[in-house]
Design a protein around this motif. Structure first.
Motif, PDB file in Angstrom:
ATOM      1  N   ASP A 163       0.828  -1.211   0.000  1.00 45.82           N
ATOM      2  CA  ASP A 163       0.000   0.000   0.000  1.00 45.82           C
ATOM      3  C   ASP A 163       0.863   1.261   0.000  1.00 45.82           C
ATOM      4  O   ASP A 163       0.514   2.250  -0.666  1.00 45.82           O
ATOM      5  CB  ASP A 163      -0.930  -0.011   1.216  1.00 45.82           C
ATOM      6  N   VAL A 164       1.975   1.233   0.757  1.00 45.05           N
ATOM      7  CA  VAL A 164       2.875   2.379   0.769  1.00 45.05           C
ATOM      8  C   VAL A 164       3.483   2.592  -0.611  1.00 45.05           C
ATOM      9  O   VAL A 164       3.541   3.719  -1.120  1.00 45.05           O
ATOM     10  CB  VAL A 164       3.990   2.186   1.829  1.00 45.05           C
ATOM     11  N   VAL A 165       3.920   1.497  -1.245  1.00 43.22           N
ATOM     12  CA  VAL A 165       4.513   1.593  -2.582  1.00 43.22           C
ATOM     13  C   VAL A 165       3.472   2.093  -3.582  1.00 43.22           C
ATOM     14  O   VAL A 165       3.780   2.933  -4.447  1.00 43.22           O
ATOM     15  CB  VAL A 165       5.091   0.234  -3.019  1.00 43.22           C
ATOM     16  N   ARG A 166       2.242   1.613  -3.468  1.00 37.30           N
ATOM     17  CA  ARG A 166       1.179   2.074  -4.364  1.00 37.30           C
ATOM     18  C   ARG A 166       0.984   3.588  -4.229  1.00 37.30           C
ATOM     19  O   ARG A 166       0.853   4.306  -5.228  1.00 37.30           O
ATOM     20  CB  ARG A 166      -0.129   1.344  -4.047  1.00 37.30           C
ATOM     21  N   SER A 167       0.965   4.085  -2.995  1.00 33.59           N
ATOM     22  CA  SER A 167       0.772   5.518  -2.760  1.00 33.59           C
ATOM     23  C   SER A 167       1.938   6.338  -3.301  1.00 33.59           C
ATOM     24  O   SER A 167       1.743   7.405  -3.902  1.00 33.59           O
ATOM     25  CB  SER A 167       0.602   5.781  -1.257  1.00 33.59           C
ATOM     26  N   LEU A 168       3.163   5.834  -3.100  1.00 30.97           N
ATOM     27  CA  LEU A 168       4.332   6.552  -3.616  1.00 30.97           C
ATOM     28  C   LEU A 168       4.330   6.571  -5.146  1.00 30.97           C
ATOM     29  O   LEU A 168       4.686   7.592  -5.758  1.00 30.97           O
ATOM     30  CB  LEU A 168       5.613   5.895  -3.093  1.00 30.97           C
ATOM     31  N   LEU A 169       3.936   5.453  -5.751  1.00 35.42           N
ATOM     32  CA  LEU A 169       3.855   5.412  -7.211  1.00 35.42           C
ATOM     33  C   LEU A 169       2.827   6.409  -7.730  1.00 35.42           C
ATOM     34  O   LEU A 169       3.052   7.079  -8.739  1.00 35.42           O
ATOM     35  CB  LEU A 169       3.503   3.997  -7.681  1.00 35.42           C
ATOM     36  N   MET A 170       1.687   6.494  -7.049  1.00 39.08           N
ATOM     37  CA  MET A 170       0.666   7.453  -7.479  1.00 39.08           C
ATOM     38  C   MET A 170       1.217   8.874  -7.422  1.00 39.08           C
ATOM     39  O   MET A 170       1.020   9.669  -8.368  1.00 39.08           O
ATOM     40  CB  MET A 170      -0.579   7.354  -6.595  1.00 39.08           C
ATOM     41  N   THR A 171       1.932   9.205  -6.352  1.00 35.27           N
ATOM     42  CA  THR A 171       2.517  10.541  -6.235  1.00 35.27           C
ATOM     43  C   THR A 171       3.528  10.785  -7.344  1.00 35.27           C
ATOM     44  O   THR A 171       3.548  11.859  -7.970  1.00 35.27           O
ATOM     45  CB  THR A 171       3.200  10.701  -4.867  1.00 35.27           C
ATOM     46  N   MET A 172       4.381   9.789  -7.614  1.00 38.99           N
ATOM     47  CA  MET A 172       5.370   9.923  -8.682  1.00 38.99           C
ATOM     48  C   MET A 172       4.701  10.109 -10.033  1.00 38.99           C
ATOM     49  O   MET A 172       5.121  10.942 -10.848  1.00 38.99           O
ATOM     50  CB  MET A 172       6.277   8.692  -8.724  1.00 38.99           C
ATOM     51  N   LEU A 173       3.629   9.345 -10.280  1.00 37.40           N
ATOM     52  CA  LEU A 173       2.938   9.437 -11.566  1.00 37.40           C
ATOM     53  C   LEU A 173       2.263  10.788 -11.736  1.00 37.40           C
ATOM     54  O   LEU A 173       2.213  11.335 -12.841  1.00 37.40           O
ATOM     55  CB  LEU A 173       1.919   8.299 -11.701  1.00 37.40           C
ATOM     56  N   TYR A 174       1.735  11.352 -10.656  1.00 41.11           N
ATOM     57  CA  TYR A 174       1.204  12.711 -10.719  1.00 41.11           C
ATOM     58  C   TYR A 174       2.292  13.691 -11.130  1.00 41.11           C
ATOM     59  O   TYR A 174       2.093  14.545 -12.003  1.00 41.11           O
ATOM     60  CB  TYR A 174       0.647  13.124  -9.354  1.00 41.11           C
ATOM     61  N   ASP A 175       3.452  13.571 -10.490  1.00 45.38           N
ATOM     62  CA  ASP A 175       4.568  14.459 -10.802  1.00 45.38           C
ATOM     63  C   ASP A 175       4.994  14.308 -12.262  1.00 45.38           C
ATOM     64  O   ASP A 175       5.193  15.291 -12.975  1.00 45.38           O
ATOM     65  CB  ASP A 175       5.751  14.135  -9.879  1.00 45.38           C
ATOM     66  N   MET A 176       5.126  13.051 -12.695  1.00 43.94           N
ATOM     67  CA  MET A 176       5.558  12.777 -14.057  1.00 43.94           C
ATOM     68  C   MET A 176       4.514  13.242 -15.072  1.00 43.94           C
ATOM     69  O   MET A 176       4.844  13.722 -16.164  1.00 43.94           O
ATOM     70  CB  MET A 176       5.813  11.279 -14.214  1.00 43.94           C
ATOM     71  N   SER A 177       3.248  13.148 -14.702  1.00 40.62           N
ATOM     72  CA  SER A 177       2.171  13.507 -15.616  1.00 40.62           C
ATOM     73  C   SER A 177       2.121  15.000 -15.886  1.00 40.62           C
ATOM     74  O   SER A 177       1.618  15.435 -16.926  1.00 40.62           O
ATOM     75  CB  SER A 177       0.824  13.029 -15.071  1.00 40.62           C
ATOM     76  N   ASP A 178       2.635  15.803 -14.957  1.00 42.18           N
ATOM     77  CA  ASP A 178       2.710  17.232 -15.209  1.00 42.18           C
ATOM     78  C   ASP A 178       3.603  17.507 -16.419  1.00 42.18           C
ATOM     79  O   ASP A 178       3.298  18.356 -17.261  1.00 42.18           O
ATOM     80  CB  ASP A 178       3.261  17.960 -13.979  1.00 42.18           C
TER      81      ASP A 178
END
Length: 299
Positions: A163-178
């Protein structure tokens, strides 16, 4: 250029299980594997279809490859995105290539971006624009996320590791998506007719797949014939409209079986199937097991 191999072993297909067997990076089951050195990842010199999502950032050197028959070059500061279902071929790297990245299982990836505003359409754009350049601060951020995610993956005693890794990936993907958003804004006027129709179709599917699974209905909403819709979607994505609809429906059923207490009958009603038997047959034909067995396997 040199072949990308490790111990002279080549991947037979682009799956996380095979990547873990050959490369052996930090991983969580078959959900995600980290790549510390892109030069050692045995990506294919012959056509292989990806059964996962691959994200990688080039830090030095150069890589060349073909994706869905189109040729691409990756240089320092570039990020490459290989989406599920795309065909990769003729991967070659320079002797000084270095970089980091991820293999992410398709369902795990889709669970992360599903329902998150804007992310799905952004990654649809990456299917036809799979290489884009990062600013230096964005490269640094990608590497920082990588190190943090690696640290969490390797902490096997953490009860909520996945779950922690999933949350970190979501944050990274938001950053990358910008970055992807900025890139898309600069290239939107150059989008082909097929890409425009494909994006419109997927936007409609996202809103209506729980109620409607007929290609003809979507074509009617878009004011085009089912045949033309099929031709354009296949041209832009290498998949048929039915395959895309099934992808959304199956993912939703999986999530409901895994994360809710709804009965199979209730799920059938929610997903607009005539009855439980129809849903069971539909799911079994596409996943290989019954909804009940899938729920048990994920519990």
């Amino acid at each position: 250029m040199k072949e990308s191999v490790k111990d002279n072993v080549k991947m037979v297909e682009l799956t996380i299980a095979e990547a873990c067997r050959v490369y052996g990076g930090s991983s969580i089951e078959d959900k995600i594997m980290l790549i510390d050195d892109l030069s050692l990842v045995p990506l294919p010199q012959v056509p292989r279809r990806a059964n996962c999502v691959i994200l990688g950032v080039c830090l030095s050197g150069r890589a060349e490859y073909s994706l869905d028959t189109n040729d691409y070059v990756v240089e320092p500061g570039d990020i490459m995105v290989v989406n599920d279902g795309q065909v990769m071929d003729d991967y070659r790297v320079s002797p000084d290539l270095s970089g980091v990245g991820y293999f992410i299982e398709s369902d795990f990836f889709n669970e992360i971006i599903k329902g998150v505003h804007g992310l799905t359409s952004i990654f649809l754009f990456s299917r036809t624009h799979p290489v884009f350049h990062l600013r230096q601060e964005e490269v640094n951020a990608f590497r920082s996320y990588f190190e943090l995610i690696k640290q969490k993956i390797e902490n096997t005693d953490h009860h909520f590791r996945t779950d922690v890794v999933r949350s970190l990936l979501m944050t990274m993907l938001y950053d990358m998506s910008d970055t992807l958003w900025r890139f898309r804004e600069n290239h939107e006027s150059q989008s082909s007719r097929a890409e425009i129709i494909f994006t419109q179709f997927l936007t409609l599917v996202e809103k209506n797949f729980r109620e409607v699974r007929l290609v003809g209905w979507y074509a009617k909403q878009m004011g085009i014939s089912p045949k033309y819709l099929s031709e354009m979607v296949k041209k832009a994505s290498k998949r048929t409209p039915n395959e895309w609809i099934d992808k959304y429906v199956v993912l939703e059923i999986r999530l409901l079986l895994k994360n809710s207490t709804m009965s199979v009958m209730q799920i059938a009603q929610k997903m607009n199937f005539p009855n439980q038997s129809f849903l069971g047959k539909y799911f079994r034909e596409r996943v290989g097991i019954s909804p009940r067995k899938y729920r048990i396997s994920e519990s």
